[in-house]
Motif scaffolding. Structure first.
Motif, PDB file in Angstrom:
ATOM      1  N   LEU A 153       0.818  -1.206   0.000  1.00 28.48           N
ATOM      2  CA  LEU A 153       0.000   0.000   0.000  1.00 28.48           C
ATOM      3  C   LEU A 153       0.858   1.265   0.000  1.00 28.48           C
ATOM      4  O   LEU A 153       0.527   2.243  -0.675  1.00 28.48           O
ATOM      5  CB  LEU A 153      -0.939  -0.003   1.216  1.00 28.48           C
ATOM      6  N   VAL A 154       1.961   1.227   0.745  1.00 32.94           N
ATOM      7  CA  VAL A 154       2.891   2.378   0.750  1.00 32.94           C
ATOM      8  C   VAL A 154       3.506   2.556  -0.631  1.00 32.94           C
ATOM      9  O   VAL A 154       3.659   3.684  -1.120  1.00 32.94           O
ATOM     10  CB  VAL A 154       3.979   2.183   1.829  1.00 32.94           C
ATOM     11  N   GLU A 184       3.805   5.648  -5.650  1.00 31.45           N
ATOM     12  CA  GLU A 184       3.691   5.691  -7.109  1.00 31.45           C
ATOM     13  C   GLU A 184       2.683   6.765  -7.547  1.00 31.45           C
ATOM     14  O   GLU A 184       2.942   7.538  -8.473  1.00 31.45           O
ATOM     15  CB  GLU A 184       3.260   4.323  -7.650  1.00 31.45           C
ATOM     16  N   VAL A 185       1.561   6.796  -6.881  1.00 31.18           N
ATOM     17  CA  VAL A 185       0.540   7.799  -7.212  1.00 31.18           C
ATOM     18  C   VAL A 185       1.075   9.199  -6.961  1.00 31.18           C
ATOM     19  O   VAL A 185       0.880  10.116  -7.775  1.00 31.18           O
ATOM     20  CB  VAL A 185      -0.741   7.544  -6.391  1.00 31.18           C
ATOM     21  N   LEU A 186       1.786   9.366  -5.830  1.00 28.11           N
ATOM     22  CA  LEU A 186       2.369  10.674  -5.507  1.00 28.11           C
ATOM     23  C   LEU A 186       3.402  11.077  -6.554  1.00 28.11           C
ATOM     24  O   LEU A 186       3.460  12.245  -6.976  1.00 28.11           O
ATOM     25  CB  LEU A 186       3.004  10.625  -4.111  1.00 28.11           C
ATOM     26  N   SER A 187       4.196  10.120  -7.024  1.00 25.69           N
ATOM     27  CA  SER A 187       5.220  10.404  -8.030  1.00 25.69           C
ATOM     28  C   SER A 187       4.581  10.844  -9.345  1.00 25.69           C
ATOM     29  O   SER A 187       5.024  11.814  -9.979  1.00 25.69           O
ATOM     30  CB  SER A 187       6.094   9.164  -8.258  1.00 25.69           C
ATOM     31  N   VAL A 188       3.543  10.128  -9.752  1.00 29.35           N
ATOM     32  CA  VAL A 188       2.856  10.481 -10.995  1.00 29.35           C
ATOM     33  C   VAL A 188       2.249  11.871 -10.884  1.00 29.35           C
ATOM     34  O   VAL A 188       2.325  12.687 -11.813  1.00 29.35           O
ATOM     35  CB  VAL A 188       1.775   9.425 -11.316  1.00 29.35           C
ATOM     36  N   TRP A 189       1.661  12.156  -9.742  1.00 27.93           N
ATOM     37  CA  TRP A 189       1.040  13.484  -9.535  1.00 27.93           C
ATOM     38  C   TRP A 189       2.069  14.595  -9.614  1.00 27.93           C
ATOM     39  O   TRP A 189       1.846  15.636 -10.221  1.00 27.93           O
ATOM     40  CB  TRP A 189       0.328  13.493  -8.181  1.00 27.93           C
TER      41      TRP A 189
END
Length: 280
Positions: free
Chosen positions: A15-16, A21-26
């Motif tokens: 989950l981390v 990954e989502v934070l990096s894409v954002w």
């Protein structure tokens, strides 16, 4: 609740990872013009696709309502065409002015087909309108494309129609180009084809010509399509053509029909009865 906590604890590393990954894409999309434009173009494309699919589903659920509205509109147009064709008949002699009541004698009632036969020698059709809607035995029935049949009998909410695909049904028909009048009668074989009989072989018949209901008809309005000439043959021992028509109506996909009421039919029939001499 304990199961949810247990799930998070067991999969905390995964989950981390997903969160990072989502934070990096954002962050990439937010701080890079090229990737930001690519992201928004892609997201808009899929959003548009989703909305289009949603609209298609919504339109599909409304097809019955749309078809019913179109059928009602067609009934209104049929009445106008029948009236205009009688008022401004091209073949009428100079000075002929039809009675307005005669020109407007046909009215139409929309009905939905609830049962339809095409594979028998004598086929019938059931519709969802009956005596409660003004339907009576003997009324003609047409579709948006051509002749369908004639009402045989009715209950309060349903009617049974003798289809044109019936061995005992005939309709007076006229070839548009040659102006010859005959009768369309089914031979009990192909539901797409019908014979046209009693057309003299001493006139010219054209392949592809349209056959429509003739003016010598009290059940159907004139100029309703019956079919188009498919084949023409001549038997040397006969004085009539052997004509096959391709039916204008696709009976396998018949959904809505129009029941035709001739408001002057009773007057016509009663007048004809007076010509019959009583038996002595």
């Amino acid at each position: 609740m304990l199961q949810l906590v247990d799930f998070v604890v067991r999969n905390r590393f995964f989950l981390v990872f997903v969160l990072l990954e989502v934070l990096s894409v954002w962050l990439i999309v937010r701080n890079n013009t090229y990737w930001g434009a690519t992201y928004f173009n892609t997201s808009n494309y899929y959003v548009a696709k989703t909305l289009a699919f949603s609209n298609s589903v919504r339109d599909y659920t409304k097809l019955n309502e749309i078809n019913a509205d179109l059928a009602n509109e067609n009934a209104h147009l049929h009445a106008q065409v029948a009236r205009l064709s009688q008022t401004n008949a091209a073949q009428s002699p100079a000075g002929y002015v039809p009675d307005s009541a005669f020109a407007a004698r046909f009215t139409y009632t929309v009905a939905k087909v609830v049962d339809n036969e095409t594979n028998k020698a004598n086929n019938v059709i059931t519709i969802d309108k009956g005596t409660a809607h003004g339907i009576k035995a003997g009324m003609g029935v047409i579709s948006a494309t051509g002749v369908v049949g004639k009402v045989r009998f009715c209950s309060e909410h349903y009617s049974v129609i003798t289809s044109i695909l019936h061995s005992n049904f005939m309709v007076s028909s006229k070839l548009v180009r040659s102006k010859e009048i005959g009768y369309a009668k089914w031979d009990g074989k192909d539901p797409n084809l019908i014979d046209m009989i009693d057309v003299s072989k001493y006139t010219k018949v054209y392949k592809g010509d349209s056959a429509v209901t003739s003016d010598q008809n009290s059940v159907f309005p004139p100029n309703i399509m019956v079919g188009r000439v498919e084949t023409v043959a001549v038997n040397p021992n006969q004085t009539f053509y052997n004509i096959t028509l391709r039916l204008a109506t696709d009976f396998r996909n018949l959904s809505y029909v129009y029941v035709v009421q001739n408001h002057q039919l009773v007057e016509q029939e009663n007048l004809k009865l007076r010509t019959i001499e009583p038996k002595k």
